[in-house]
Design a protein around this motif. Structure first.
Motif, mmCIF file in Angstrom:
data_model
loop_
_atom_site.group_PDB
_atom_site.id
_atom_site.type_symbol
_atom_site.label_atom_id
_atom_site.label_comp_id
_atom_site.label_asym_id
_atom_site.label_seq_id
_atom_site.Cartn_x
_atom_site.Cartn_y
_atom_site.Cartn_z
ATOM 1 N N MET A 104 93.712 -98.649 12.673
ATOM 2 C CA MET A 104 93.430 -97.240 12.957
ATOM 3 C C MET A 104 94.672 -96.379 12.718
ATOM 4 O O MET A 104 94.563 -95.234 12.303
ATOM 5 C CB MET A 104 92.970 -97.156 14.410
ATOM 6 N N LYS A 112 85.432 -94.757 23.362
ATOM 7 C CA LYS A 112 84.631 -93.620 22.886
ATOM 8 C C LYS A 112 83.244 -93.491 23.524
ATOM 9 O O LYS A 112 83.127 -92.963 24.605
ATOM 10 C CB LYS A 112 84.517 -93.658 21.364
ATOM 11 N N GLU A 154 89.033 -103.331 12.340
ATOM 12 C CA GLU A 154 87.801 -102.591 12.641
ATOM 13 C C GLU A 154 86.702 -103.193 11.760
ATOM 14 O O GLU A 154 86.897 -103.326 10.548
ATOM 15 C CB GLU A 154 87.934 -101.114 12.233
ATOM 16 N N VAL A 184 88.206 -93.826 10.762
ATOM 17 C CA VAL A 184 89.112 -92.723 10.418
ATOM 18 C C VAL A 184 89.677 -92.887 8.993
ATOM 19 O O VAL A 184 89.963 -91.908 8.311
ATOM 20 C CB VAL A 184 90.235 -92.625 11.472
ATOM 21 N N ASP A 217 88.145 -104.281 16.933
ATOM 22 C CA ASP A 217 88.246 -102.930 17.495
ATOM 23 C C ASP A 217 86.906 -102.214 17.306
ATOM 24 O O ASP A 217 86.572 -101.774 16.205
ATOM 25 C CB ASP A 217 89.378 -102.183 16.783
ATOM 26 N N VAL A 231 86.054 -99.528 19.091
ATOM 27 C CA VAL A 231 86.164 -98.208 19.732
ATOM 28 C C VAL A 231 85.304 -97.178 18.989
ATOM 29 O O VAL A 231 84.587 -96.392 19.617
ATOM 30 C CB VAL A 231 87.645 -97.768 19.813
ATOM 31 N N ALA A 232 85.355 -97.204 17.657
ATOM 32 C CA ALA A 232 84.565 -96.235 16.886
ATOM 33 C C ALA A 232 83.180 -96.778 16.536
ATOM 34 O O ALA A 232 82.204 -96.037 16.506
ATOM 35 C CB ALA A 232 85.305 -95.852 15.611
HETATM 36 C C1 LIG Z 1 88.963 -97.511 15.771
HETATM 37 C C2 LIG Z 1 89.735 -96.869 16.878
HETATM 38 N N1 LIG Z 1 90.426 -97.647 17.732
HETATM 39 C C3 LIG Z 1 91.121 -97.114 18.762
HETATM 40 C C4 LIG Z 1 91.156 -95.743 18.950
HETATM 41 C C5 LIG Z 1 91.930 -95.203 20.104
HETATM 42 O O1 LIG Z 1 91.068 -94.998 21.156
HETATM 43 P P1 LIG Z 1 91.524 -94.180 22.451
HETATM 44 O O2 LIG Z 1 91.612 -92.757 21.994
HETATM 45 O O3 LIG Z 1 90.429 -94.406 23.432
HETATM 46 O O4 LIG Z 1 92.826 -94.730 22.855
HETATM 47 C C6 LIG Z 1 90.459 -94.893 18.092
HETATM 48 C C7 LIG Z 1 90.504 -93.449 18.297
HETATM 49 O O5 LIG Z 1 90.093 -92.648 17.509
HETATM 50 C C8 LIG Z 1 89.723 -95.474 17.024
HETATM 51 O O6 LIG Z 1 89.025 -94.706 16.164
#
Ligand SMILES: Cc1ncc(COP(=O)(O)O)c(C=O)c1O
Length: 290
Positions: A1, A128, A66, A71, A99, A101-102
């Protein structure tokens, strides 16, 4: 990321030492100058080369990745990549950290992005959409990994840690996703929307690539179809034109050349059609201007 743009890293040094970055399988712009599938997944071979040369497997704690990059430009890897990555990690005794998160919580048409490839990671990062807007993040790991923690007693603290309101919101969000079959909606409406955007691409020289899974779709804009010169300025103008017409999208990608389409998971086909019309009108307006 944090490896998609040196621009984002340059004022954040020093970062954690001992981290080696390797190219993501971004087949539209392969940084190893290969073409899929004739490349035979040169990007996986490259990781093994890194392990053989600069980062000995005994000293590598984990591979972080990811399952679909967001992003960096909404980049789904080719079909064999994730299983091969998992195999390579296992062969070298390295943990695989996914990961999400997204890509988690239905965004890509399945609960977690990695499930598209039937691969079980060792550790997962969540965030997220976890509590639908209320701050919530999590790490999920195999039992034996979590149990290791007790051998390294570190104080885990933080002002907002274990926040009960966030936990209730996360439970409610997960139930809402499951009860309303939002992952299925993401898969079905996402595929419909992506196919409509692929059709649209035939009419616009500006569109270089349309890709994604579920309701995580990217439209990469280029100034020239052969050279693939990133059309970053045009992408920003499309975002402005779309906003003026009532559609909220944004730019992402290393050069800011990709349009990010990540609507709510409750999107209907009718709303998808309206979005396509707005994107079409916005592209036409930008083509006239540039
Ligand atoms: C794939 C990914 N991992 C981690 C993060 C970081 O997450 P956080 O903002 O909850 O720390 C993001 C944030 O955009 C992300 O897109």
């Amino acid at each position: 990321m944090i490896a998609d743009r040196s621009e984002n890293r340059r004022l954040s040094q020093p970062l954690i030492p001992g981290v080696v970055h390797v190219p993501y399988p971004y087949c539209y712009r392969c940084s190893l100058a290969q073409s899929y599938p004739s490349c035979g997944l040169a990007c996986i071979e490259y990781i093994q080369y890194v392990l053989d040369t600069v980062a000995h497997p005994d000293e590598v704690a984990a591979i972080f990745f990811e399952p679909i990059q967001q992003v960096a430009g909404i980049i789904p890897p080719p079909q064999e990549y994730t299983p091969q990555l998992s195999k390579l990690a296992k062969m070298n005794g390295i943990l695989l950290v996914d990961d999400e998160v997204a890509s988690g919580f239905g965004r890509t048409g399945i609960m977690f992005g990695i499930e598209h490839w039937g691969v079980d990671p060792d550790i997962m990062f969540l965030g997220k959409a976890f509590a639908n807007g209320i701050s919530m993040a999590g790490i999920v790991a195999r039992k034996e990994i979590m149990e290791k923690e007790s051998e390294f007693p570190v104080v885990r603290g933080g002002t907002f840690i274990g926040n009960p309101i966030a936990c209730v919101a996360a439970n409610a969000t997960i139930n809402e996703i499951i009860d309303n079959r939002l992952t299925e909606n993401s898969a079905l409406v996402g595929l419909y929307l992506k196919n409509r955007l692929i059709e649209l691409a035939e009419d616009f020289q500006l569109i270089g690539d349309v890709r994604g899974k579920g309701l995580m779709i990217g439209i990469e804009l280029v100034k020239d179809q052969d050279k693939k010169s990133p059309a970053a300025e045009e992408a920003s103008l499309v975002v402005e034109e779309a906003l003026r017409r009532g559609l909220l999208i944004s730019t992402i990608g290393t050069y800011g050349q990709t349009l990010r389409i990540t609507p709510p998971l409750i999107l209907t086909r009718e709303q998808a059609d309206i979005s396509v019309e707005i994107i079409q009108d916005s592209l036409k307006a930008v083509e006239k201007k540039t």
